[in-house]
Design an enzyme around this catalytic site. Sequence first.
Site, PDB file in Angstrom:
ATOM      1  N   TYR A  39       0.836  -1.201   0.000  1.00 59.08           N
ATOM      2  CA  TYR A  39       0.000   0.000   0.000  1.00 59.08           C
ATOM      3  C   TYR A  39       0.870   1.250   0.000  1.00 59.08           C
ATOM      4  O   TYR A  39       1.707   1.427   0.892  1.00 59.08           O
ATOM      5  CB  TYR A  39      -0.903  -0.049   1.230  1.00 59.08           C
ATOM      6  CG  TYR A  39      -1.600   1.227   1.604  1.00 59.08           C
ATOM      7  CD1 TYR A  39      -2.390   1.921   0.680  1.00 59.08           C
ATOM      8  CD2 TYR A  39      -1.496   1.736   2.899  1.00 59.08           C
ATOM      9  CE1 TYR A  39      -3.039   3.099   1.040  1.00 59.08           C
ATOM     10  CE2 TYR A  39      -2.151   2.898   3.267  1.00 59.08           C
ATOM     11  CZ  TYR A  39      -2.912   3.584   2.330  1.00 59.08           C
ATOM     12  OH  TYR A  39      -3.560   4.736   2.687  1.00 59.08           O
ATOM     13  N   ASP A  64      -1.561  -6.483   9.274  1.00 57.81           N
ATOM     14  CA  ASP A  64      -2.619  -5.524   8.977  1.00 57.81           C
ATOM     15  C   ASP A  64      -3.751  -6.299   8.307  1.00 57.81           C
ATOM     16  O   ASP A  64      -3.637  -6.707   7.150  1.00 57.81           O
ATOM     17  CB  ASP A  64      -2.075  -4.432   8.049  1.00 57.81           C
ATOM     18  CG  ASP A  64      -3.087  -3.335   7.764  1.00 57.81           C
ATOM     19  OD1 ASP A  64      -4.296  -3.643   7.714  1.00 57.81           O
ATOM     20  OD2 ASP A  64      -2.680  -2.181   7.567  1.00 57.81           O
ATOM     21  N   LYS A 117     -12.916  -0.844   5.571  1.00 64.70           N
ATOM     22  CA  LYS A 117     -13.065  -1.675   4.381  1.00 64.70           C
ATOM     23  C   LYS A 117     -14.198  -2.693   4.526  1.00 64.70           C
ATOM     24  O   LYS A 117     -15.041  -2.829   3.636  1.00 64.70           O
ATOM     25  CB  LYS A 117     -11.753  -2.395   4.078  1.00 64.70           C
ATOM     26  CG  LYS A 117     -10.534  -1.494   4.061  1.00 64.70           C
ATOM     27  CD  LYS A 117     -10.667  -0.330   3.097  1.00 64.70           C
ATOM     28  CE  LYS A 117      -9.429   0.549   3.107  1.00 64.70           C
ATOM     29  NZ  LYS A 117      -9.541   1.708   2.207  1.00 64.70           N
TER      30      LYS A 117
END
Length: 476
Positions: free
Chosen positions: A145, A230, A276
């Site tokens: 990311y 994560d 998300k």
Amino acid sequence: MCMLSTKATCNSHGQDSSYFLGWQEYEKNPFHEVSNTNGIIQMGLAENQLCFDILKSWLAKNPDAAGFQRNGESIFGELALFQDYHGIPEFKKALAEFMSEIRGNKVSFDPSHLVLTAGATSANETLMFCLAEPGEAFLLPTPYYPGFDRDLKWRTGVEIVPIHCTSSNGFQVTETAVTEAYQEAQKRNLRVKGVLVTNPSNPLGTTMTRNELNMLVNFVEDKGIHLVSDEIYSGTAFSTPSFVSVMEILKERECVDDNGCSELWNRVHVVYSLSKDLGLPGFRVGAIYSNDDRVVSAATKMSSFGLISSQTQYLLAAMLSDKKLTKNYISENHKRLRQRQKKLVSGLQKAGISCLKGNAGLFCWVDMRHLLRSNTFEAEMELWKKIVYEVRLNISPGSSCHCTEPGWFRVCFANMSEDTLDLALQRLKAFITEYYNIPEVNGHHQTIRLNHSRRRSLTKWVFRLSFDDRSPIPGR
């Protein structure tokens, strides 16, 4: 004489990344299905808007939660007054149970080990402050990311050393690659404090295998370092293989000694968020889960700089405590994500473009290597600029994710309507037909390598699609 700090004037935020530059171009000319059909379609934003109807329906049926009432009585004053940084107990309990439900109830989470933060950005940065000193390093598998260059490094001073993964094995993390990254850090005189992974992966849209997770747990155990997982996309794993949390790996290993605490158990930490899985990035809800009491204590104190509002906690405590809602939401979310991802993959295939096989996330990792004029990152940026400025689609180039191979792009699919996705695919297909002159067979473009001697100038390519038809449109 500069009157600002070095931090304020340095260029290490990462805002000049093509990932953020694409957003800036979108904001200048944002697509709208009615008022600006010629605008740039945002396919660089990993938002989940597919199940808003379920959440809005719940809110309509539960006015007390949205109206800050309890049994019909206002609790506005209670929520408006000061709350300490430990968070509302009912919300932490509901969040811990939701995290377990997302993982098929194969693992459980103790609310007392949860630290609430203002989103995953804050959670990851807080963990870096807790686990490493400025100048020490974390190893991250590529591609990763782009925001991590900001979240992990900018204010903490922590260094990122990439674990280079390649398409030869679907970008899976190998022991060789991890070892090479560790050795590279040593050559740079960087003390490695841990490994950080995203599982499911952003930008790959894949879940990590048990073999990968076990290898990483073995590695951090051997080196005596931390592992941060994560897992903010854990609820988006919509097809097989199923998502496996690092906590499940620890549970299988029975990593708890007679005193209820082992060194390895204390060095594995999980980051979570509702941005998300529930599609609520604006609510700014994140969390750190750690079994190290020292990390929990320090992170809780640091959370003072990024708290979740009491009103948000109250609303979400009610929402996540409704087990009928969460069960239905998780199931329907998986179904809709699976359908939408299939639509994107199928549309890209018709344009002669393939994707890495994915089973999670809000995006696909798209292979456009055959469309590059050369196997270079300069050629990737040239193609990306044409897609943004002329095709008017904002997608994220692989180089912004530190991918080692030119020609890969992250394309999001869950932040728009089906009609908008259809238009985006029409635009891309028209671009390939006009520019690359790739023939169609049975309605599908064939994936072929460019004949560079025949390539045409992109600057002369003219986009000819409107939202409703294929009639010519004026430039904006």
